[in-house]
Design an enzyme around this catalytic site. Structure first.
Site, PDB file in Angstrom:
ATOM      1  N   ASP A   1       0.663  -1.180  -0.197  1.00 34.59           N
ATOM      2  CA  ASP A   1       0.053  -0.002  -0.002  1.00 34.59           C
ATOM      3  C   ASP A   1       0.971   1.432   0.117  1.00 34.59           C
ATOM      4  OD1 ASP A   1      -2.200  -1.674   0.206  1.00 34.59           O
ATOM      5  OD2 ASP A   1      -2.498  -1.178   2.477  1.00 34.59           O
ATOM      6  N   HIS A   2       1.814   1.433   0.842  1.00 37.14           N
ATOM      7  CA  HIS A   2       2.544   2.514   1.136  1.00 37.14           C
ATOM      8  C   HIS A   2       3.441   2.985  -0.255  1.00 37.14           C
ATOM      9  CE1 HIS A   2       0.107   2.895   4.394  1.00 37.14           C
ATOM     10  NE2 HIS A   2       0.927   1.914   5.161  1.00 37.14           N
TER      11      HIS A   2
ATOM     12  N   HIS B   1      -4.678  -3.558   0.133  1.00 33.92           N
ATOM     13  CA  HIS B   1      -5.761  -2.696   0.907  1.00 33.92           C
ATOM     14  C   HIS B   1      -6.515  -1.833  -0.044  1.00 33.92           C
ATOM     15  CE1 HIS B   1      -7.849  -1.279   4.617  1.00 33.92           C
ATOM     16  NE2 HIS B   1      -8.843  -1.412   3.958  1.00 33.92           N
TER      17      HIS B   1
ATOM     18  N   ARG C   1      -9.004   0.743  -0.052  1.00 33.91           N
ATOM     19  CA  ARG C   1      -9.668   1.452   1.010  1.00 33.91           C
ATOM     20  C   ARG C   1     -10.695   2.181   0.418  1.00 33.91           C
ATOM     21  NH1 ARG C   1      -6.835   2.193   6.300  1.00 33.91           N
ATOM     22  NH2 ARG C   1      -8.651   3.321   6.892  1.00 33.91           N
TER      23      ARG C   1
ATOM     24  N   HIS D   1      -4.548   5.199  -1.219  1.00 25.56           N
ATOM     25  CA  HIS D   1      -3.253   4.724  -1.669  1.00 25.56           C
ATOM     26  C   HIS D   1      -3.573   3.759  -3.347  1.00 25.56           C
ATOM     27  CE1 HIS D   1      -4.212   1.662   1.441  1.00 25.56           C
ATOM     28  NE2 HIS D   1      -3.687   2.402   2.335  1.00 25.56           N
TER      29      HIS D   1
ATOM     30  N   GLU E   1      -6.642 -13.271  10.899  1.00 25.62           N
ATOM     31  CA  GLU E   1      -5.325 -12.712  11.113  1.00 25.62           C
ATOM     32  C   GLU E   1      -5.399 -12.126  12.420  1.00 25.62           C
ATOM     33  OE1 GLU E   1      -3.870 -10.524   7.713  1.00 25.62           O
ATOM     34  OE2 GLU E   1      -2.601  -9.136   8.951  1.00 25.62           O
TER      35      GLU E   1
ATOM     36  N   HIS F   1       4.387  -1.443   6.330  1.00 26.74           N
ATOM     37  CA  HIS F   1       4.805  -0.046   6.527  1.00 26.74           C
ATOM     38  C   HIS F   1       6.167  -0.049   7.003  1.00 26.74           C
ATOM     39  CE1 HIS F   1       5.870   3.578   8.873  1.00 26.74           C
ATOM     40  NE2 HIS F   1       5.323   4.164   8.035  1.00 26.74           N
TER      41      HIS F   1
HETATM   42  N1  PXP Z   1      -2.430  -7.147   7.870  1.00 28.92           N
HETATM   43  C1  PXP Z   1      -3.674  -6.166   7.845  1.00 28.92           C
HETATM   44  C2  PXP Z   1      -4.819  -6.967   8.112  1.00 28.92           C
HETATM   45  C3  PXP Z   1      -3.467  -4.829   7.555  1.00 28.92           C
HETATM   46  O1  PXP Z   1      -4.756  -4.084   7.659  1.00 28.92           O
HETATM   47  C4  PXP Z   1      -2.122  -4.094   7.650  1.00 28.92           C
HETATM   48  C5  PXP Z   1      -2.225  -2.658   7.467  1.00 28.92           C
HETATM   49  O2  PXP Z   1      -2.781  -2.392   6.161  1.00 28.92           O
HETATM   50  C6  PXP Z   1      -1.056  -5.085   7.842  1.00 28.92           C
HETATM   51  C7  PXP Z   1      -1.410  -6.432   7.981  1.00 28.92           C
HETATM   52  C8  PXP Z   1       0.259  -4.320   7.616  1.00 28.92           C
HETATM   53  O3  PXP Z   1       0.504  -3.601   8.680  1.00 28.92           O
HETATM   54  P1  PXP Z   1       1.540  -2.736   8.727  1.00 28.92           P
HETATM   55  O4  PXP Z   1       1.643  -1.873   7.567  1.00 28.92           O
HETATM   56  O5  PXP Z   1       1.720  -1.897  10.028  1.00 28.92           O
HETATM   57  O6  PXP Z   1       2.965  -3.769   8.705  1.00 28.92           O
END
Ligand code: PXP
Length: 243
Positions: free
Chosen positions: A8-9, A42, A44, A49, A151, A214
């Site tokens: 995503d990022h 994701h 959204r 993003h 999860e 992230h």
């Molecule tokens: N798993 C799920 C279901 C999430 O929503 C996210 C964040 O979008 C992540 C894992 C990953 O989290 P992070 O970006 O903090 O590693």
């Protein structure tokens, strides 16, 4: 243990300038070639993003490893998921004002809705995971509504301020992972995992997959910044015959 990398990022950075780079599809190919076991993204509701076009392109390009689409359980997302057909969807709660997914899905309070929702998705041959807080009642409800997997949200563990709190949260993740597996669910975990806090969670045998975004994208900036500066400087000097 499998690693799903959340891309995503890469798109967050692109959307900050509404430009073409960095391209999350190119990122997904690098992630795949680096040994990730799954591409997670994701879509959204506010499209902050990942964009719809990215999702369709990912489906065309990524064949060798599964796509895990995180989404809120809305009718709009169901329509897109059934069209794109990722190998898995992960249902997550979503609030427009949040910076990231702050807590797990409250499966208990929307059981009837989720049961119907999940039926349609499973009919299309797509596996369903529910992103939940590490709580037994949410795990029981996840099984009841027909999820294949849970999860576990590791955010509280990741945000722990003291060793005592961290240990308490880790024990909670371990206990609920064992419970989830014992009643027949596949157990995954994620959120807020970093290069410093991942290993205690990775040691929990009942967890078969971690999804991390992230921290991987954040650190890739530094692991690639030197080359990026060198290449730009070289182009500039070459243009002036000064290289
Ligand atoms: N798993 C799920 C279901 C999430 O929503 C996210 C964040 O979008 C992540 C894992 C990953 O989290 P992070 O970006 O903090 O590693």
């Amino acid at each position: 243990m499998r690693l799903g990398v959340n891309i995503d990022h890469i798109a967050t950075l692109r959307e900050a300038r509404k430009t073409f780079e960095p391209d999350p599809i190119k990122g997904a190919l690098i992630v795949r070639d680096a040994g990730a076991d799954q591409i997670t993204f994701h879509l959204r509701e506010d499209r902050r993003h990942i964009q719809d076009e990215d999702v369709y392109k990912l489906r065309t390009v990524i064949k060798e490893i599964p796509l895990n689409m995180e989404m809120a359980p809305t009718e709009e997302m169901k329509r897109i998921a059934l069209d794109v057909k990722p190998e898995r969807i992960t249902l997550v709660p979503e609030k427009r004002e949040e910076i990231t997914t702050e807590g797990g899905l409250d499966v208990v309070s929307i059981k009837d809705y989720l049961e119907e929702y999940i039926k349609d998705i499973k009919k299309a041959g797509i596996k369903v995971a529910l992103f939940i807080d590490p709580e037994e009642k949410q795990i029981d409800a996840s099984l009841d509504v027909g999820a294949d997997a849970i999860e576990l949200h590791t955010g509280e563990y990741a945000n722990s301020k003291t060793d005592t709190e961290r240990k308490k949260q880790l024990d909670r993740i371990e206990r609920t992972a064992k419970y989830g597996k014992s009643i027949g669910l596949n157990v995954f975990a994620g959120h807020g995992l970093t290069y410093t806090n991942v290993q205690p969670v990775a040691k929990i045998r009942e967890i078969e997959e971690l999804n991390i975004g992230h921290s991987i994208i954040a650190n890739s900036v530094f692991w690639g910044l030197e080359e990026a500066v060198r290449k730009m400087k070289r182009l500039i000097l070459e243009a002036r015959g000064e290289f």
